[in-house]
Structures are given as structure tokens and as C-alpha cells.
Motif scaffolding. Structure first.
Motif, PDB file in Angstrom:
ATOM      1  N   GLN A   1       1.124  -0.998  -0.446  1.00  0.00           N
ATOM      2  CA  GLN A   1      -0.134  -0.336   0.391  1.00  0.00           C
ATOM      3  C   GLN A   1       0.744   1.476  -0.576  1.00  0.00           C
ATOM      4  OE1 GLN A   1      -3.400  -0.325   0.550  1.00  0.00           O
ATOM      5  NE2 GLN A   1      -4.150   1.599   0.657  1.00  0.00           N
ATOM      6  N   ILE A   2       0.584   2.358  -1.183  1.00  0.00           N
ATOM      7  CA  ILE A   2       1.004   3.385  -0.991  1.00  0.00           C
ATOM      8  C   ILE A   2       0.653   4.733  -1.066  1.00  0.00           C
ATOM      9  CG2 ILE A   2       2.715   5.018  -2.116  1.00  0.00           C
ATOM     10  CD1 ILE A   2       3.907   2.804  -4.145  1.00  0.00           C
ATOM     11  N   SER A   3       1.006   5.651   0.037  1.00  0.00           N
ATOM     12  CA  SER A   3       0.072   7.019  -0.214  1.00  0.00           C
ATOM     13  C   SER A   3       1.212   7.792  -0.817  1.00  0.00           C
ATOM     14  CB  SER A   3      -0.181   6.800   1.566  1.00  0.00           C
ATOM     15  OG  SER A   3      -0.504   8.819   1.972  1.00  0.00           O
TER      16      SER A   3
ATOM     17  N   GLY B   1      -2.144   2.320  -9.892  1.00  0.00           N
ATOM     18  CA  GLY B   1      -3.391   1.841  -8.737  1.00  0.00           C
ATOM     19  C   GLY B   1      -2.788   1.842  -7.076  1.00  0.00           C
ATOM     20  N   ILE B   2      -1.871   3.048  -7.637  1.00  0.00           N
ATOM     21  CA  ILE B   2      -1.218   3.967  -6.096  1.00  0.00           C
ATOM     22  C   ILE B   2      -2.511   4.264  -5.832  1.00  0.00           C
ATOM     23  CG2 ILE B   2      -0.126   5.692  -5.515  1.00  0.00           C
ATOM     24  CD1 ILE B   2       2.561   4.645  -7.199  1.00  0.00           C
ATOM     25  N   GLN B   3      -3.380   4.460  -4.307  1.00  0.00           N
ATOM     26  CA  GLN B   3      -4.246   5.675  -4.104  1.00  0.00           C
ATOM     27  C   GLN B   3      -3.981   5.108  -1.648  1.00  0.00           C
ATOM     28  OE1 GLN B   3      -7.548   3.389  -5.244  1.00  0.00           O
ATOM     29  NE2 GLN B   3      -8.006   2.413  -3.536  1.00  0.00           N
TER      30      GLN B   3
ATOM     31  N   ASN C   1      -0.340  -1.794  -9.959  1.00  0.00           N
ATOM     32  CA  ASN C   1       0.567  -2.397 -11.631  1.00  0.00           C
ATOM     33  C   ASN C   1       1.718  -1.621 -12.087  1.00  0.00           C
ATOM     34  OD1 ASN C   1       0.896  -2.758 -14.632  1.00  0.00           O
ATOM     35  ND2 ASN C   1      -1.313  -2.214 -15.074  1.00  0.00           N
ATOM     36  N   THR C   2       2.781  -2.695 -11.629  1.00  0.00           N
ATOM     37  CA  THR C   2       4.313  -2.790 -11.402  1.00  0.00           C
ATOM     38  C   THR C   2       4.420  -2.012 -13.314  1.00  0.00           C
ATOM     39  OG1 THR C   2       4.927  -4.366 -12.046  1.00  0.00           O
ATOM     40  CG2 THR C   2       5.115  -3.979  -9.757  1.00  0.00           C
ATOM     41  N   GLU C   3       4.249  -2.689 -13.988  1.00  0.00           N
ATOM     42  CA  GLU C   3       4.633  -2.563 -15.378  1.00  0.00           C
ATOM     43  C   GLU C   3       4.566  -0.888 -15.671  1.00  0.00           C
ATOM     44  OE1 GLU C   3       3.748  -5.515 -18.316  1.00  0.00           O
ATOM     45  OE2 GLU C   3       4.520  -6.976 -17.479  1.00  0.00           O
TER      46      GLU C   3
END
Length: 1005
Positions: A350-352, A369-371, A407-409
Motif C-alpha cells: 500500500q502506497i500513500s 493502483g496507487i491511492q 500495476n508494476t509495469e
């Protein structure tokens, strides 16, 4: 004044909100049109709660006070990251002022909240209640659609202290705190004043304010300490936890190389942070262990990316030795760190996110997908909080519920592409400052910096608006009022105006020159057809020597105002260098001809092919005034150790190139020495010559320090010109240009880093070498006519360009050396005004007043938009001469307000500063176009006598509202007692401001 922010009671701030909304349709300066409502029904989910926007203010200046949080929420923030608290607080916390500089990339020297922790707590709880009220009352949402996230620092001992522990516990459950009870009571007592907010809504407000926390540790904090704190927050406090991480995790080499590649090579890093901060491998191992701990507790653990980057204060940007960088320059670092971490966790982290997020990338970040995503720098710039609305609306349709992995790509692709994204590289804003060399007025400060920055002060917002409305004839009439060469300046003006444009602090300048060209192409021919030649109103005659931009301007301005003028030139056509030297690919002969026809149409007489070996005494027998406007045609020179005679002069080369239409023999390899616009012209012209394979611009500094317009550099690059930087030519021999290799040393008097020889040499193939190092004025012409010269060989002139000989003037290049076209026109206007005044004739330079729709202008605030190559570009103009209010936009605390007044003012809009809401961050002074600081220089409303006495600001303190008694510090610094309506005590303007504040804005006092 002092930097003490005065805490506002809940009842008072509720009154401020309701009264302003009723009276002005705004709350803390946020206009109703920018209130955000999610219309899609989509949301994200975080820690089991639904948020109708993934955005919010990052812990910082925009989440410190109740009003900051309210402003953020109204515009679309739903994840409110509260400003960090720590054990050192209030007066014990040393924060140098000013503490923010957000001119481009942002710097700050602040840490955590400047309030005492208990006061900060009260601010957050007051905001919690107000957001619930506004949510229902304004119909922004039926159910709570926002959440608070607390931020604490900096070590475990401090976090466990009674003060911080009480804060954390109070945020976990606020029901037993005094401020909670106060807010409830105030709302109960006022419940009947609401339309949509009810007692049932009040009862539903949850005392669980923060189920999550962000850990912000100091630089250099050991990994073991970070892990201990995180475990404590998870195990002991049962809080979902984000760990704030630093861009130093990427390593000094990556950061340095990235900055250098993107044009931020001037940023001076602090190497010890990269050694002493948390290391990447330790971070990965720690996070993996903490994910296991959090999983067992059914809690979330994630990272906050990223903290600001510590850099050295090298140019006095802010007080102190070290500052913290954020904004668009930080984005490549933050997003790269996000990408690397995500890969190591296969997307399950999870990234803020925070670090250079803004309108141009917010959708790209969310798509990975970051949120959630928090912002700081972008809302410290013009448009302020209202920028959030645009961002929220942009991503609303992309909200996809809970965290489902990254989504790392896609994230890796974003990290790689942003290095070359124009919104992040320095080139988008190379202007050091938009400041005007004017003092900030106490009143009537709204101004168009573009107009002031233009040497001929064209009414730019007016003609841009008219072009936008396709009123080309009206637009051209406005242009032609001040500009005698609209077709030429619409093609090749160096557009000083665009370097002052407010849009530079949004995205990029309005394409002012292009808008002028649109008017020219649509209307100039018609305008010329309809010109009525003015009658001769004076018996005096004027001779203008030189048919360049300065001479033509002088002639047109004089002739249209009734003076007989004759222009003489040695060439067969007018406009000198423009006609004979500047390549056709930069300006067509057709455009030059349009301006010649414009001047001719006004009745100016011309004599071409005239010998310039004139005698002023002879001229004055036939003419009453003589204007010398001869261009700079004398070749400049560069001294080489060998082969100087083999080089070609730039002007001679360009003149031959144009005359022969490029039919020249230059060989295969051409080197152009110089870094100005003429050098770019030479290089681009040479590229168009048959047989030429390579063209290189050779410059002793780097491209960044070239004096050429950025646009001209980009055009040269697009044409395939090579830039050979850090080379200083020393010899030409046998088709080779020999250069000393240079490095950049310390800054010189010009502010540029001086080139220093390394001792190495570099050889370049050079069949032709062109010197583009500046042309000179032939001062012998002045000398032989007995005109007094200064030490540099230029004519001594007064402020009207008049020489030591009465009624003899110089203008354009001849005045002080090679100048821009528009400065030459400005000289022409100056000379014409003086001659007209001497002849007792009025001039027609009066500005045309054009009404504007204020609602439209306000709707453009906070809207970022790339430049548009059409009339629609007018939609990006902010019409700053009508409505500026930048100091209102950029104040995090809402301490600068616009009031409407009546009285002896140019504008009904005036700025008043509210002392009790200001902490002297200095941000308003950064963006105010004038020299000065609104928080010091505008009329200040004080809330108590202590602050009034502690200040030197001109302003007032209400002593007795009912009786209208005030204490006033006047514009000259005198302190007086004043009663509303009393005559001859304060200025009429001060009187009107105080009266308006009392009658219309008493809720702010």
C-alpha cells in the motif's frame, strides 16, 4: 507583525463560514463554483472507509489550521493528512521565516505544526465537525465521504510522551475531550440556523477521528528505531500505519544524475543524508517484517512516498543552511521509488503517494493502483486550493474501490517517461522570477505583469480576450495603438511579456505572440485600408535616419499625431536587419511588408538609398528635429590565437544566405561560435545549405546559460543542430576548430557560473566557422557630428532619448547597442511623445477600457491547461489587470482576503491582510508580481492590541465596534485614534477600507 497564528474559537469560525457564504457565496475565499461534488457515485476504499476522492493535502502548511482543512475539503480533498505533531512544539519549535518558497520546485524550512500540540488537536477536531456540517449543509455528500490521517514524529520516546500520547488517544476517540464537547454544544445551540444539517446528523458524527497514522521520522533515524515505532503504533495503538520514506533511498548518484538530466543541475545535495538515512535494503527487510505484524493484527501497513528531499541553501533562497525540496522536480524521484518498492513486493504494498503530484500526472499515478494521493506544492501556487477541484474531477471516473495491488509495469513506464515529460523538466519554467521592478501599492494593486513587462506596455489581456472572441478588428486596433510593427512582433518578438505571465506559475505562458499574429493575419490588411491620414498640425518637420523598427515607430507615432515626418535609409527597403538578415524561415517577407504598408498608410514619407554620411547641421536646416535610428551593423569580433581572419561574421553570413536563398558553399561541417538568437539563426540557416552535413553551436558555458530564447534553442535542436557545450574556441587551422575544454566554476557578476579551462583541448571539424558574438554601433557617426559620448562610445541621452544637441535624438540600437525589436519601438514612442509635447500636441496613446466578465475570470483560477495553438488560447488568460488576488490564492491560512470597497479607488477590489491568521510563511510575497510582500505591505486588520503593537504594518484594530472606535497605523507609520466617519484623521482610502470591513466583513474582524 508577528508570526503568531491566533486560534479561532469554533463558534467564531462557524460564524465566519456562514456569513461569508451568505454575503459572498464563498468560504475562506473558495468560490461556490469550485465546491466539489462527486457525481459518478464512484469511490475508493481505504481502511474500510469510502472516500469520494482519492486526494487530499499532504501533512504541511495546507493542513495545519481548521480553515486550511475546510478549504481543502470544499475543493475535493477527502483524505486529509493532518500536519505532523511532535514533542517539540509552539514557541519551542524554531521555524525560520519566511519558511516557504514555491516559485517553481518548492523549498521549505518548516517541520511540524507551529501550534502547541493541544491547540493543533483542537484545530483538527473543529475541522472534523465543520466538514460534517458542510457535507450535509452544502449537499456535498449524504454520508461521510472523507477521512483524517494523523501524522506524528520524530522518535519513539517523543511519541510515547504524555503530550503526544494524549494527542493520539484523543484522535482515536475524541468524545471525552473539551473541544469535542464545545463543538457539539455550539452546533446544538445553532442547529435551527441550518437548512440541511440536523441534530440527527450531529449525533452521527463519530468520535473516532483517525484510525490511521503516518510516521514521519527525522533524517538519519536508524532503521531499528523506525521499526520499533511502527510496531508500537500497530500493536499498542491499533492504528493502520504508513511509514514516510525519503528519496535518499534511491542513492546520491541516481538523484544527482536525474536532476542533471532534467535541468535541475543547480540543486546542491547534502551527501551525508544518503549515507545516514535509511538504506534501501534495510527498508525492504523492515517492511516485510512489519507486513507480517500488521497482517496478524488485521491492520494495514504501507509507505508514504515520499518525504521532501534535503538540499543545501546555496543562494539565500530561505534562511538557514538546509531546506527541503518538493514539487515537480521531486516527482521523478518519488515515482521511481514507488516503482522500485512495488516491484520488490510484487505490487502488494500500500502506497500513500506525495511528491510532485498535480493535474498533469494525477490520473497517471492513480491508474497504477496507487491511492490515496496527497499534494502540497501545487496548491501553494496561484489557483491555490481551487486546483484540487480540477484534479478531483479529472480522476473521478477512474475510482475503483479498495486497494487491489499496483500495476508494476505501468508504474515503471511512468517512472521512465516522466524524466522527459515537459511538465517536470526545468525547461518549462526557466524564468528566475516574474517579479516586476515596481513597489507593491497599498491599494489598487491588480496589474497585468505581461503589460508591464512589455517595453511598449501593450494592453495584452485586452487584445488576447478580443482574439478569443474572434473580434479581430477590435483586437488589432488595441495592438496598433502601441505597436507599430505588429506583423513583425507577431512573428519574431522575443516576447518579454511571456516571461512575466502569471500562467508560468500554473503551467506555461499564454502564447501571447501567437494571439497577436492571429489578429494580424485576420485584420491588419483591413486596418491599413481604413487608415485615414491625419492632417499636419505642426509646421515643424522631423527627419528620421534609419528605417529599422525604432525609426519606423518614431515616424508612425509622430505622423498619426499630426507631425510631418521623413524617413531616410541607405538600403532600398525598410526594416534593416529584419529585412536583410533574419532568415525567411523565421519571418516571411510578406509579414515585413505588412508593417511597411502600415507605416506608409499613415502618410510617412520615405527616401531610400540615401548616403548615411549625413551632417546634422545640414539636416537641421531642413528639419526641426532629427532622430538617429541606425542599426548595429558593425561586426563584432572574437580574438583567437590563430585563424581569426578565416571566420565569417554572422550578420554578413546571414545577409548573403538570405540574398542568395541559401545557395552557398560552406563545406560539410559548420561551427557557429556564440549562444544568442543570432547564433541560432546562423546554425539553422547553415543546416539548410546544400552539402552541409553537421552544424555545431560552440559555447563556453552550457546550453542552460545561453542568452538565446529557449524557443530558439528548441527550434535549433529540432533542426538537428548539435550543441557543443563547455568549449572555448582558440584557433582555426586546416578545417579544424581548436577549443579549450571548460568546466563551470563559481558564479560571476551576471549570476552565471564562470567557465574555467581544464587544460584539455578538443578539435572539431569546421569547413566554415561563423562568429555570432554581437554586433556594434558605429559611434564614429555620432562623434563626427559633435554628439557627446559616454565611456562606452554611446550617445549621452536624457530620459527622452535626446542627445547633447537640442532636438536631436537617438533610438534603437544606436542608443545603447543591439536591442530587441520591441525595445526599439519603445524608444520610438518615447521620442515621439517628447516631440509632440514640445509642439504642444496631444498624443493618442490613451488606453482603451474593455469590460470583462469577472465570473469567467474567477472560473479560470486553479485550472491548469496546456497551451492551445488557436483562439482558444484566450481561455488560459487570467486577465490579471482586472483580477489578480494571487496573494489570496496562495495563502495556506487564508490570511489575505479580497474586499469590495467604495471610494477613491481605481478598482472596487482591494486586499486586506488578517494578522491573526498569518504565520509569515512568505508564500504570498513569492507570487505577488511586485517587489514586496502582501503580508507586510497591504492594509492589515488586527485582532488584538498585542499584535497591533508588535507590528509595523499599516492597518487598524477595532477598539469598540458599536461606537466605531479604531486604532490605526497610517500609511506613513503614524498611530492615531480614529472614529468611523471622522474627517481628516486617516486617508480617504484607509477610511473606505475600514468602513467596508466593518459594514460587510465584520465576521473577519
Amino acid at each position: 507583525m508577528s508570526d503568531k497564528m491566533r486560534v479561532i474559537s469554533f463558534e467564531k469560525i462557524l460564524t465566519m463560514i456562514t456569513e461569508e457564504l451568505k454575503e459572498r457565496g464563498s468560504i475562506f475565499g473558495i468560490h461556490q463554483g469550485k465546491f466539489y461534488r462527486n457525481k459518478s457515485g464512484k469511490s475508493i476504499e481505504l481502511f474500510g472507509e469510502k472516500l469520494t476522492s482519492p486526494l487530499g493535502p499532504a501533512a504541511g502548511p495546507n493542513s495545519q489550521l481548521t480553515q486550511n482543512i475546510v478549504a481543502s475539503y470544499l475543493t475535493g480533498s477527502r483524505f486529509i493528512e493532518l500536519k505532523t505533531v511532535q514533542i517539540i512544539d509552539g514557541e519551542d519549535l524554531p521555524v525560520a521565516k519566511p519558511c516557504i518558497r514555491a516559485e517553481d520546485e518548492c523549498y521549505n524550512v518548516e517541520w511540524s505544526t507551529e501550534l502547541r500540540v493541544p491547540d493543533a488537536y483542537d484545530e483538527y477536531i473543529k475541522a472534523w465537525f465543520l466538514l460534517h456540517v458542510l457535507m450535509k449543509e452544502l449537499k456535498l455528500s449524504e454520508e461521510r465521504d472523507f477521512m483524517f490521517n494523523m501524522s506524528v514524529g520524530y522518535d519513539l520516546e517523543g511519541i510515547k510522551s504524555p503530550k503526544i500520547d494524549a494527542y493520539i488517544e484523543g484522535m482515536r476517540n475524541a468524545s471525552n475531550t473539551a473541544v469535542w464537547k464545545e463543538c457539539r454544544e455550539v452546533l446544538l445551540n445553532n442547529i435551527n440556523s441550518f437548512t440541511n444539517f440536523t441534530k440527527e446528523d450531529l449525533d452521527k458524527i463519530s468520535p473516532v477521528v483517525c484510525p490511521s497514522i503516518t510516521l514521519s521520522t527525522l533524517h538519519g533515524c536508524p532503521p531499528q528505531e523506525i521499526e520499533r515505532i511502527s510496531e508500537y503504533l500497530l500493536k499498542e495503538k491499533n492504528l493502520h500505519t504508513f511509514i514516510k520514506m525519503n528519496p535518499t533511498l534511491l542513492g546520491e548518484k541516481f538523484v544527482r544524475d536525474t536532476f542533471d538530466a532534467m535541468g535541475y543541475d543547480y540543486v546542491v545535495l547534502n551527501g551525508h543524508h544518503f549515507v545516514n538515512d535509511l538504506q534501501y535494503s534495510d527498508a525492504i527487510a523492515m517492511l516485510k517484517r512489519l507486513k507480517v505484524v500488521a497482517g496478524k493484527l488485521n491492520l494495514e501497513i504501507g509507505v508514504k512516498l515520499t518525504n521532501t528531499l534535503p538540499v543545501k541553501i546555496d543562494n539565500g533562497e530561505l534562511p538557514g543552511e538546509e531546506m527541503y525540496m518538493s514539487g515537480r522536480s521531486l516527482f521523478p524521484l518519488s515515482i521511481t521509488l514507488a516503482s522500485r518498492l512495488s516491484k520488490d513486493f510484487d505490487g502488494d504494498l500500500q502506497i500513500s503517494y506525495s511528491g510532485g503530484a498535480d493535474y498533469f500526472n494525477i490520473d497517471k499515478i492513480l491508474a497504477t493502483g496507487i491511492q490515496p494521493i496527497t499534494v502540497a506544492t501545487t496548491i501553494l501556487k496561484p489557483g491555490g486550493y481551487e486546483r484540487i477541484t480540477q484534479m478531483a474531477e479529472k480522476v473521478e471516473g477512474e475510482l475503483k474501490g479498495g486497494f487491489a495491488g499496483i500495476n508494476t509495469e505501468l508504474l515503471d513506464k511512468l517512472a521512465k517517461e516522466c524524466i522527459n515529460d515537459k511538465h517536470h523538466v526545468k525547461d518549462l519554467r526557466t524564468v528566475d522570477s516574474r517579479k516586476l521592478s515596481l513597489e507593491l501599492p497599498t491599494y489598487d494593486c491588480a496589474t497585468a505583469p505581461c503589460t508591464i513587462g512589455c517595453p511598449i506596455n501593450q494592453q495584452i489581456p485586452e487584445y488576447v480576450a478580443l482574439v478569443g472572441d474572434k473580434k479581430y478588428d477590435e483586437a488589432f486596433a488595441v495592438i496598433a495603438n502601441d505597436n507599430t510593427a505588429p506583423a513583425i512582433t507577431g512573428s519574431i518578438c522575443n516576447h518579454n511579456c511571456q516571461y512575466k505571465c502569471t500562467r508560468l506559475d500554473y503551467d506555461e505562458s499564454v502564447s501571447i505572440r501567437d494571439m497577436k499574429k492571429i489578429a494580424v493575419l485576420n485584420s491588419q490588411d483591413k486596418f491599413i485600408e481604413n487608415v485615414k491620414v491625419s492632417e499636419i498640425k505642426s509646421g515643424k518637420k522631423v527627419a528620421v535616419i534609419g528605417a529599422g523598427p525604432a525609426g519606423m515607430a518614431t515616424a508612425l507615432f509622430l505622423r498619426r499625431n499630426g507631425v510631418d515626418v521623413t524617413v531616410m535609409d541607405r538600403k532600398e527597403k525598410p526594416y534593416g536587419v529584419i529585412e536583410y538578415v533574419i532568415p525567411e524561415f523565421r519571418i516571411s517577407s510578406e509579414m515585413i511588408k505588412k508593417d511597411f504598408e502600415l507605416v506608409k498608410s499613415h502618410g510617412v514619407e520615405f527616401k531610400f538609398g540615401v548616403n548615411e554620411n549625413f551632417n546634422i547641421d545640414e539636416l537641421k536646416k531642413a528639419y526641426d528635429y532629427v532622430v538617429l535610428a541606425i542599426g548595429a551593423w558593425k561586426p563584432g569580433s572574437v580574438s583567437l590565437k590563430e585563424g581569426s581572419e578565416k571566420a565569417v561574421n554572422a550578420i554578413q553570413f546571414l545577409e548573403t544566405h538570405k540574398a542568395k536563398k541559401g545557395d552557398m558553399n560552406l563545406g560539410k561541417h559548420v561551427c557557429v561560435i556564440g549562444g544568442g538568437d543570432v547564433a541560432m539563426d546562423c546554425a539553422r540557416a547553415a543546416k539548410r545549405v546544400a552539402g552541409v552535413e553537421t552544424v555545431s553551436i560552440v559555447y563556453r558555458r552550457t546550453k542552460k546559460f545561453m542568452p538565446a530564447d529557449r524557443e530558439e534553442i528548441q527550434l535549433a535542436l529540432a533542426d538537428g543542430v548539435l550543441f557543443k557545450e563547455l568549449l572555448s574556441p582558440v584557433a582555426i587551422k586546416d578545417g579544424i576548430l581548436v577549443c579549450d575544454e571548460m568546466v563551470l566554476g563559481d558564479k560571476d557578476a551576471s549570476g552565471r557560473r564562470s567557465p574555467v579551462a581544464t587544460g584539455n583541448t578538443v578539435e572539431l571539424d569546421a569547413d566554415t566557422v561563423i562568429f555570432a558574438v554581437g554586433e556594434k554601433v558605429d559611434s564614429e557617426i555620432l562623434e563626427k557630428n559633435a554628439i557627446e559620448l559616454d565611456a562606452k562610445g554611446f550617445a549621452k541621452v536624457n530620459n527622452t532619448c535626446e542627445t547633447s544637441i537640442s532636438n536631436v535624438y537617438v533610438a534603437g540600437d544606436m542608443k545603447k547597442g543591439p536591442a530587441t525589436i520591441v525595445k526599439a519601438i519603445a524608444d520610438g514612442k518615447t521620442v515621439a511623445k517628447d516631440i509632440l509635447a514640445k509642439e504642444g500636441l496631444s498624443n493618442d496613446f490613451e488606453k482603451k477600457v474593455i469590460s470583462v466578465d469577472q465570473k469567467t475570470i474567477y472560473s479560470r483560477k486553479g485550472i491548469l491547461k496546456d497551451a492551445i495553438n488557436s483562439e482558444k488560447e484566450a481561455e488560459r488568460c487570467l486577465s490579471c489587470n482586472n483580477i489578480c488576488e494571487l496573494c489570496v490564492d496562495v495563502c495556506p491560512n487564508r490570511a489575505n482576503i479580497m474586499i469590495e470597497v467604495e471610494g477613491d479607488f481605481v478598482s472596487s477590489h482591494q486586499i486586506v491582510h488578517i494578522d491573526g491568521m498569518c504565520n509569515e510563511c512568505g508564500n504570498c510575497g513569492i507570487f505577488c508580481p511586485y517587489k514586496g510582500n502582501p503580508y507586510k505591505d497591504k492594509i492589515t486588520a488586527f485582532w488584538n492590541e498585542e499584535d497591533f503593537v508588535d507590528s509595523t504594518n499599516k492597518g487598524f484594530l477595532i477598539i469598540n465596534k458599536d461606537k466605531g472606535l479604531c486604532k490605526v497605523r497610517t500609511e506613513n507609520g503614524e498611530i492615531v485614534d480614529y472614529t468611523i466617519g471622522e474627517e481628516n484623521v486617516v486617508s480617504k482610502q484607509m477610511k473606505s477600507v475600514i468602513k467596508s470591513c466593518l459594514e460587510k466583513y465584520s465576521y473577519m474582524l
